[in-house]
Design a protein around this motif. Structure first.
Motif, PDB file in Angstrom:
ATOM      1  N   GLY A 135       8.174  -2.839  -1.121  1.00 21.76           N
ATOM      2  CA  GLY A 135       8.422  -1.372  -2.151  1.00 21.76           C
ATOM      3  C   GLY A 135       8.213  -1.305  -3.113  1.00 21.76           C
ATOM      4  O   GLY A 135       7.238  -1.913  -4.270  1.00 21.76           O
ATOM      5  N   ALA A 136       8.858  -0.688  -4.212  1.00 22.20           N
ATOM      6  CA  ALA A 136       8.576  -0.537  -5.510  1.00 22.20           C
ATOM      7  C   ALA A 136      10.269  -1.132  -6.630  1.00 22.20           C
ATOM      8  O   ALA A 136      10.723  -1.171  -6.739  1.00 22.20           O
ATOM      9  CB  ALA A 136       8.736   0.795  -6.265  1.00 22.20           C
ATOM     10  N   GLN A 159      -2.958   2.292  -9.191  1.00 22.84           N
ATOM     11  CA  GLN A 159      -3.670   2.042  -7.715  1.00 22.84           C
ATOM     12  C   GLN A 159      -2.408   1.390  -7.050  1.00 22.84           C
ATOM     13  O   GLN A 159      -3.212   0.827  -6.096  1.00 22.84           O
ATOM     14  CB  GLN A 159      -4.330   0.377  -8.770  1.00 22.84           C
ATOM     15  CG  GLN A 159      -4.920   1.260  -9.601  1.00 22.84           C
ATOM     16  CD  GLN A 159      -6.300  -0.402  -9.810  1.00 22.84           C
ATOM     17  OE1 GLN A 159      -5.926  -1.308  -9.912  1.00 22.84           O
ATOM     18  NE2 GLN A 159      -7.557  -0.333 -10.259  1.00 22.84           N
ATOM     19  N   ILE A 160      -1.408   2.099  -6.722  1.00 18.57           N
ATOM     20  CA  ILE A 160       0.156   1.690  -5.738  1.00 18.57           C
ATOM     21  C   ILE A 160      -1.073   1.708  -4.932  1.00 18.57           C
ATOM     22  O   ILE A 160      -0.551   0.878  -3.795  1.00 18.57           O
ATOM     23  CB  ILE A 160       0.845   2.417  -6.022  1.00 18.57           C
ATOM     24  CG1 ILE A 160       1.650   1.816  -7.814  1.00 18.57           C
ATOM     25  CG2 ILE A 160       1.839   2.136  -5.083  1.00 18.57           C
ATOM     26  CD1 ILE A 160       2.506   2.143  -7.761  1.00 18.57           C
ATOM     27  N   VAL A 161      -0.937   2.917  -4.525  1.00 10.78           N
ATOM     28  CA  VAL A 161      -1.689   3.573  -2.942  1.00 10.78           C
ATOM     29  C   VAL A 161      -3.110   2.683  -2.494  1.00 10.78           C
ATOM     30  O   VAL A 161      -3.039   2.388  -1.668  1.00 10.78           O
ATOM     31  CB  VAL A 161      -1.611   5.577  -3.138  1.00 10.78           C
ATOM     32  CG1 VAL A 161      -3.111   5.441  -1.636  1.00 10.78           C
ATOM     33  CG2 VAL A 161      -0.426   5.690  -3.171  1.00 10.78           C
ATOM     34  N   VAL A 188       5.413   4.016  -2.077  1.00  7.82           N
ATOM     35  CA  VAL A 188       5.641   3.713  -1.225  1.00  7.82           C
ATOM     36  C   VAL A 188       6.188   3.226   0.224  1.00  7.82           C
ATOM     37  O   VAL A 188       5.792   3.675   1.212  1.00  7.82           O
ATOM     38  CB  VAL A 188       5.828   2.099  -1.451  1.00  7.82           C
ATOM     39  CG1 VAL A 188       5.780   0.803  -0.964  1.00  7.82           C
ATOM     40  CG2 VAL A 188       5.764   1.500  -3.319  1.00  7.82           C
ATOM     41  N   ALA A 189       7.234   4.089   0.176  1.00  2.00           N
ATOM     42  CA  ALA A 189       7.972   4.778   1.422  1.00  2.00           C
ATOM     43  C   ALA A 189       7.305   4.984   2.148  1.00  2.00           C
ATOM     44  O   ALA A 189       7.291   5.179   3.459  1.00  2.00           O
ATOM     45  CB  ALA A 189       9.555   4.767   1.220  1.00  2.00           C
ATOM     46  N   LYS A 190       6.542   6.060   2.016  1.00  2.08           N
ATOM     47  CA  LYS A 190       6.246   7.057   1.759  1.00  2.08           C
ATOM     48  C   LYS A 190       4.353   6.703   2.557  1.00  2.08           C
ATOM     49  O   LYS A 190       4.654   6.850   4.396  1.00  2.08           O
ATOM     50  CB  LYS A 190       5.484   8.765   1.408  1.00  2.08           C
ATOM     51  CG  LYS A 190       6.996   9.392   0.938  1.00  2.08           C
ATOM     52  CD  LYS A 190       6.236  10.645  -0.336  1.00  2.08           C
ATOM     53  CE  LYS A 190       7.426  11.422  -0.300  1.00  2.08           C
ATOM     54  NZ  LYS A 190       7.853  12.519   0.664  1.00  2.08           N
TER      55      LYS A 190
END
Length: 296
Positions: free
Chosen positions: A6-7, A193-195, A221-223
């Motif tokens: 997650g974050a 750049q998370i995704v 992140v969760a989605k």
């Protein structure tokens, strides 16, 4: 099992007016994150101004965070140094204080070779018996951890389990995943750049954005992990203007200003960092309001 998914927030270190650490405010921030969707707290990283904390303050902040978090979410301590012996000592003490993991930035300024990086990380891992996340951020340290070096360390050292990748180089990041057969906990070190990093097998992000928007960073992140790639992507793109403003000057200058604009009263910065310029403050305010963050 990963230290976290997650974050994780790269949490700021709040200061009093006289420049001392404000532990009452740190306590408030810890509760804010434990109750606000944050998946882990990373204490005494770059965003926490670790480079200008004394060693005593550094270790006191880590111990305080472990005690006040009370196991609600994992605590990861930044214990890197450009002196291997110092990194070992800081890391061992953090482990004794009960952290769930360690974040070890590459040695800075002395700019070691890749062989030197391997020796450095192996030396710390041999004495600090906790899960270790490597931290690659050449823009601040002058040293890049090459994909082959990451792969060597992960394959040869049991407690080196992850990497925070802040190079911005998606090709390099993909190569790490290929060379490790995906057997590494990969975290984005860049909120924009998370995704993309999740798409190559990342577990989440160690985030500056989480300081001001913990639930939204978590949801990106969760989605994605729940299969809602469009929802994750839409949130990532919505956050980009705010993320840009959170890095309009060197981190953590803008994020501390943002928290103060929210009424969090985290104090100022330690020199040589200086306050956010008036021009950038107005741009930051606009981005925060547009994102839906209330200002005081």
């Amino acid at each position: 099992m990963s230290i976290f998914e997650g974050a994780g927030v790269a949490i700021v270190t709040p200061f009093q007016a006289d420049g001392s650490v404000n532990y009452d405010k740190l306590d408030e921030l810890i509760d804010f994150h434990c109750n606000g969707g944050t998946d882990a707290i990373i204490i005494c990283g770059t965003t926490g101004e670790s480079s200008t904390l004394t060693e005593e303050e550094h270790m006191d902040c880590i111990k305080f965070t472990v005690e006040r978090t009370k196991g609600r979410i994992p605590v990861i301590a930044g214990t890197g140094s450009n002196c291997t012996r110092t990194a070992i000592d800081l890391s061992k003490e953090a482990v004794e204080d009960g952290v769930d993991g360690l974040l070890l930035v590459t040695p800075y300024y002395n700019k070691t070779t890749q062989n030197g990086l391997i020796a450095h990380y192996k030396a710390v891992a041999a004495e600090a018996k906790a899960p270790i996340i490597l931290y690659s951020v050449a823009s601040r340290t002058g040293v890049n951890i090459e994909p082959a070096t990451v792969a060597t360390l992960v394959k040869e050292v049991d407690n080196i389990v992850g990497v925070k990748e802040a190079s911005g180089n998606i090709s390099q990041i993909s190569k790490i995943m290929q060379l490790t057969d995906g057997n590494i906990d990969l975290y984005s070190g860049n909120d924009d750049q998370i995704v993309p990093i999740l798409s190559v097998g990342g577990k989440g992000v160690i985030s500056v954005l989480s300081n001001v928007a913990p639930q939204e960073a978590h949801d990106i992140v969760a989605k994605f992990q729940a299969g809602d790639v469009k929802g994750s992507r839409d949130l990532q793109l919505k956050a980009l203007p705010l993320v840009e403003q959170l890095f309009c000057e060197v981190n953590p200058i803008p994020v501390k200003k943002a928290l103060n604009l929210m009424g969090m009263e985290v104090g100022g910065l330690r020199m040589p960092l200086s306050e956010l310029s008036a021009e950038h403050t107005e741009s930051l305010k606009k981005a925060m309001v547009d994102f839906g963050i209330k200002l005081t």
